[in-house]
Design a protein around this motif. Sequence first.
Motif, PDB file in Angstrom:
ATOM      1  N   SER A  39     -26.380 -31.581  -0.280  1.00  0.00           N
ATOM      2  CA  SER A  39     -25.861 -30.367   0.350  1.00  0.00           C
ATOM      3  C   SER A  39     -24.609 -30.669   1.171  1.00  0.00           C
ATOM      4  N   LYS A  40     -24.636 -31.768   1.940  1.00  0.00           N
ATOM      5  CA  LYS A  40     -23.459 -32.149   2.731  1.00  0.00           C
ATOM      6  C   LYS A  40     -22.287 -32.486   1.817  1.00  0.00           C
ATOM      7  N   GLN A  41     -22.558 -33.164   0.715  1.00  0.00           N
ATOM      8  CA  GLN A  41     -21.513 -33.527  -0.228  1.00  0.00           C
ATOM      9  C   GLN A  41     -20.889 -32.270  -0.844  1.00  0.00           C
ATOM     10  N   LYS A  42     -21.733 -31.321  -1.213  1.00  0.00           N
ATOM     11  CA  LYS A  42     -21.226 -30.075  -1.806  1.00  0.00           C
ATOM     12  C   LYS A  42     -20.393 -29.298  -0.782  1.00  0.00           C
ATOM     13  N   THR A  43     -20.840 -29.267   0.461  1.00  0.00           N
ATOM     14  CA  THR A  43     -20.084 -28.590   1.512  1.00  0.00           C
ATOM     15  C   THR A  43     -18.730 -29.255   1.711  1.00  0.00           C
ATOM     16  N   GLN A  44     -18.701 -30.592   1.723  1.00  0.00           N
ATOM     17  CA  GLN A  44     -17.439 -31.312   1.892  1.00  0.00           C
ATOM     18  C   GLN A  44     -16.501 -31.067   0.719  1.00  0.00           C
ATOM     19  N   GLU A  45     -17.046 -31.032  -0.486  1.00  0.00           N
ATOM     20  CA  GLU A  45     -16.225 -30.748  -1.664  1.00  0.00           C
ATOM     21  C   GLU A  45     -15.624 -29.344  -1.578  1.00  0.00           C
ATOM     22  N   THR A  46     -16.416 -28.396  -1.088  1.00  0.00           N
ATOM     23  CA  THR A  46     -15.928 -27.020  -0.931  1.00  0.00           C
ATOM     24  C   THR A  46     -14.813 -26.961   0.108  1.00  0.00           C
ATOM     25  N   VAL A  47     -15.000 -27.658   1.233  1.00  0.00           N
ATOM     26  CA  VAL A  47     -13.967 -27.699   2.278  1.00  0.00           C
ATOM     27  C   VAL A  47     -12.689 -28.327   1.723  1.00  0.00           C
TER      28      VAL A  47
END
Length: 114
Positions: A39-47
């Motif tokens: 989830s953190k990785q996906k959020t960082q990719e989105t940012v």
Amino acid sequence: MPRRGRVKKEGPESGEDSDEYRKRRDKNNMAVKRSRVKSKQKTQETVNRVTELRNENYVLEEKVKTLTKELSFLKELFLAHASNNADSSKFDGINFQKLLEDKPSAGSSASDDK
């Protein structure tokens, strides 16, 4: 209200200290950790993607501004040349202002001005 789910077994191996329970808890804890990392990785990719798109948008907006200025300059240059041309008879009947409008009028095409 009764809870739904597994029914606890009675006996010496049914407590929270049992090997089976501990294995299930450890397995669940690892799954939760993986899920949080994902989830953190996906959020960082989105940012990162949002930042990338904002930068690209800025560059494109600047390009539009530059091209708009260039178009305006070229229109003025064309009008000045056309109005100063010695052989203006070939331009008779052409409405340059209408021809150089930013937005074409509804229902007209390039063939209408010929």
